[in-house]
Design a protein around this motif. Structure first.
Motif: not given
Length: 899
Positions: A29, A32-34, A36-37
């Motif tokens: 998670l 994935n956040n990094q 995606t950004s």
């Protein structure tokens, strides 16, 4: 049991996996956040770069379109260019605003974009709009004073440089942004490695603890299994589980394995006992009894019946053995395949079973009759793919799977045993018959001994007859040898005949070329004389020229007839079967022959039956050739009266129907001189007519009817004659409709005289030939002279070459050649090689080359086109045809030069 279990092996392992998965999910998670950004920012950079370039290029294109639209209007005076200018003038502001919006949101290049905006407005206000106003005011002086090509070009060039600078600035900014994103990506990679290292360390620690906990319990079970193995499989003591986890499941599985081993041992022991029991059995009855006793005892069955296939009736099965605890004779005596439940088992070739789970008795129609039973099984016995026997067992309790497996295994080799017993029984039967026959043979032997003495006497007679036959055989062998010699001589004669036919065909082809070459000049020059363009010939001289031309045409027709006949005889005439509308025949006849009939004062009528199929499949060209020959003869030999053509449906015989279901008859009837009966058989032969007087009065070569007969045969039909001397004749042609062609003619070689399908002679305009330069390549000066006279009269400049080498030299040095008339057969370098050299070496791909040759076979035309010919005309030439072809190619050449 599972509900009371705590901290089992599965739970322990699952707990470790859950901890590992939770760590991985949390890490995923975060990563994935990094990612995606980072991906969003990268996509934004890519999208901005694409939109910025597309919109700036679009704005630049609009400005260039405005400038080019004004210039094109001044050149062409086409108002559509002004519409284009106004369209771009009305939309460029919107394009600029759209570009400005995305630049303002993403970049700091707004100042450079404003410089571009001011430059565009300066060009529109100072150059574009004033010039448009002058154009709309139709003020030419203002247009000339306003329009300065150099000033506008400098302004547009400056704008292009500004656009380039803007895009370069934006590209540099994007590269800086990409570098920042790469740094973030590197940091993210290092973070990923750190997290994975931490998770791997935790995983090793957790699973080490779990494995030690599991190993202690498994060791206890392992010791128990080793004790069982040491007892050589005889230990049937079951293992007791002391733990309440998966180890207990392992103990239960081991106990189940022991049960399975017991069942397998029971299965193998009983199978061996059953198979051993029926080994050595000699009769089928004994086999049935042994098998039923063995199986019913071991499967706890109470009833059984065994059936064997009837030798005489394969669909019938007869009972040979039965078993019943009560001692009754159960089961029907026989049944047919498909009859009852047991008959269905034989038909479907598979095991069928029935049971009553409620344990209440039902009456079921089986081979055992209508009896109350609970469970039963019907098993077919196979030898190969055929059912040779079937037996049925019944029990008050359901058959276990172990019982079913035993029954299936028993019948695997039972079919072979049954077949062996039947074979042995057949051998015994044959042995008994053999003994009886031996006794009969002893009696017959005595009779034969008496007959032997009689045969000795007959043998002496046969020996005498045999000597005579040997003598006759020698005579026959001698005659056979003589026949073989004759056969060899016949083959040699056939080979000589084939060579003679080839020499004849080659001679006719060469003679055709040699005759067509001088005939070409005769026809062209006589046609030019008959036209009398300069009006310097007298009426007699014009008549002479017409007679010469008509004689040349007659000679050409004679050559064509001879070639057609030779092609038919050599089997080299091609047939092209296609659709023909039979109701167009009257129009064809009216167009060609009505003027001749009117000139001779004859009545010409055509009658086509209404019930004919509209579409008829045949070779239309050869059909017209036959019809034209018959009509020409009818009109020629009829002085008064009428000529009638009738097309009708033919009466079809079985032999005709084998070739086609659709036949027509074409009858040509005249009221002419008729043909004597003693001459009717020879009129279809080559160079034959009724008599010498007919030849002297009406002329002709006698080839027409011969060609008609041979062509009709090729079309799958025949021609008949009915004639009365002095009253007239009727020629009837029978033809089949053959959509797929005539199969009987599949061996005909594909060779045919080909003539150029030039368009009908159009009114050839002399202006198209004026000042044109045409090169004539021919080794025959007569042909060059005739063509030069005809073309120079049209205003053409003629260049001459006597062979291919001279032609290549002229094309290399001449300043202009509009077309080439190329003869094929020439010394030094023929027409084929010359055309190939023109196309490949001189690279004159657009130069029209028209091949002229006296050889008119299809392969000659194909070879000419392969060599590089633009068109093809066979000699003798028709001037109108030549002018028509030249008009087409000279016109297309001018069109290409004007493009």
């Amino acid at each position: 049991m599972n509900k009371k279990r705590k901290w089992g092996i599965g739970f322990k392992i699952t707990s470790g996996y859950i901890i590992l998965i939770i760590c991985l999910i949390v890490s995923a998670l975060v990563l994935n956040n990094q990612i995606t950004s980072l991906q969003s920012e990268r996509n934004g950079v890519i999208k901005y770069d694409s939109q910025m370039r597309m919109m700036s290029n679009n704005l630049e294109r609009q400005i260039l379109n405005m400038e080019s639209s004004l210039q094109r209007y001044l050149i062409t005076d086409d108002e559509t260019h002004l519409d284009k200018f106004n369209e771009e003038l009305a939309t460029w502001e919107a394009s600029y605003e759209e570009l400005s919006t995305i630049v303002q949101d993403f970049s700091s290049g707004q100042e450079q974009l404003e410089v571009i905006h001011s430059g565009i407005e300066d060009w529109i206000n100072n150059i574009g709009q004033p010039l448009l106003n002058a154009i709309l005011a139709n003020n030419n002086e203002e247009v000339l004073s306003t329009f300065d090509g150099m000033q506008s070009s400098v302004a547009i060039s400056d704008l292009q440089q500004k656009f380039t600078a803007f895009r370069t600035f934006e590209t540099d900014a994007i590269q800086v942004k990409v570098a920042e994103l790469n740094d973030q990506n590197t940091a993210l990679t290092y973070s990923l490695f750190g997290i994975l290292t931490l998770i791997a360390t935790a995983t090793i620690i957790i699973f080490t603890i779990i494995s030690r906990n599991i190993a202690g319990s498994i060791n206890e079970v392992t010791d128990a299994i080793q004790d069982m193995n040491a007892s050589d499989g005889k230990l049937r003591k079951r293992i007791t589980a002391k733990t309440n986890d998966e180890v207990k499941d392992l103990v239960l599985a081991t106990n189940s394995l022991l049960t399975t081993l017991e069942n397998r041992q029971w299965f193998q022991t009983n199978l061996a006992e059953v198979v051993t029991a029926y080994q050595g059995v000699d009769t089928l009855d004994e086999l049935g009894e042994v098998l039923l006793n063995s199986l019913t005892t071991r499967t706890h069955s109470v009833y059984g019946a065994f059936y064997i296939q009837d030798i005489r009736n394969k669909n019938k099965f007869n009972k040979i053995a039965a078993f019943a605890e009560t001692g009754d004779n159960v089961g029907r005596e026989s049944f047919e395949v498909g009859q009852g439940f047991i008959g269905q088992s034989v038909k479907e070739k598979r095991i069928l079973s029935y049971d009553n789970k409620d344990n209440s008795f039902h009456y079921l129609e089986t081979a055992l009759g209508n009896i109350p039973i609970s469970n039963g099984i019907i098993v077919p016995v196979f030898f190969g793919q055929e059912v040779v026997a079937v037996f049925e067992l019944a029990s008050l309790k359901p058959y276990s799977q172990l019982h079913r497996d035993l029954i299936k295994e028993v019948v695997v080799h039972l079919g072979v045993t049954i077949n062996s017993i039947i074979g042995r029984m057949e051998v015994i039967r044959l042995l008994n018959e053999s003994q009886a026959m031996t006794e009969e043979l002893q009696v017959q032997s005595e009779e034969l001994q008496t007959q032997s003495e009689e045969l000795k006497m007959q043998t002496e007679e046969l020996t005498t007859i045999n000597e005579r036959l040997e003598e006759r055989t020698r005579d026959a062998e001698q005659k056979t040898h003589e026949l073989e010699k004759v056969q060899v001589e016949l083959r040699q004669s056939a080979e000589q005949l084939r060579q003679s036919s080839n020499y004849k065909s080659e001679f006719l082809a060469n003679m055709s070329h040699e005759l067509r070459t001088p005939l070409n000049s005769i026809l062209i020059l006589s046609e030019m004389l008959a036209e009398n363009h300069e009006n310097h010939l007298s009426d007699d001289e014009l008549e002479y020229a017409k007679v010469i031309h008509d004689s040349g045409e007659d000679l050409l027709n004679l050559i064509n007839d001879i070639l057609d006949l030779s092609k038919v005889e050599a089997g080299k005439m091609d047939l092209w079967f296609r659709e023909m509308d039979v109701y167009e025949i009257p129009q064809h006849i009216q167009n060609l022959f009505m003027p001749i009939a009117n000139q001779k004062g004859l009545e010409l009528s055509v009658d086509v039956a209404n019930d004919l199929a509209e579409i008829f499949h045949t070779d239309v060209k050869r059909f017209h050739q036959v019809l034209n020959n018959l009509l020409s003869n009818a009109l020629k030999f009829t002085e008064e009266g009428s000529v009638t053509v009738k097309v009708d449906r033919a009466r079809i015989t079985p032999a005709m129907r084998q070739l086609s279901d659709t036949w027509i008859t074409v009858s040509v009837t005249d009221t002419g001189i008729g043909i004597p009966k003693n001459k009717q058989n020879i009129v279809f032969e080559s160079f034959q007519q009724a008599d010498g007087a007919t030849v002297r009065k009406y002329g002709g070569t006698g080839l027409g009817l011969s060609i008609c007969r041979e062509v009709t045969k090729l079309l799958g039909g025949w021609i008949t004659l009915s004639s009365t001397e002095g009253q007239g004749s009727t020629f009837t042609v029978y033809l089949p409709s053959l959509p797929d062609g005539n199969a009987a003619q599949t061996n005909i070689a594909v060779q045919e005289a080909v003539y150029t399908d030039a368009a009908p002679a159009m009114g050839v305009s002399k202006s198209i030939f004026d000042e044109k330069h045409i090169l004539i390549v021919d080794d025959d000066y007569r042909n060059i002279y005739a063509l030069r006279q005809a073309l120079e009269h049209k205003g053409v400049h003629i260049l001459e070459a006597s062979n291919g080498v001279e032609c290549l030299n002229i094309l290399q040095t001449a300043t202009r050649v509009d077309a080439v008339l190329m003869d094929i057969m020439m010394p030094e370098m023929d027409g084929y090689e010359t055309m190939e050299r023109i196309r490949k070496d001189l690279q004159l791909h657009e130069l029209p080359i028209i091949a002229l040759t006296a050889k008119a076979m299809k392969q000659d035309q194909d070879r000419a086109f392969e060599a590089g010919a633009s068109d093809y005309i066979s000699k003798p030439l028709n001037l109108e045809q030549l002018f028509s072809v030249l008009t087409v190619w000279l016109t297309s050449g001018e069109r290409l030069r004007n493009v």
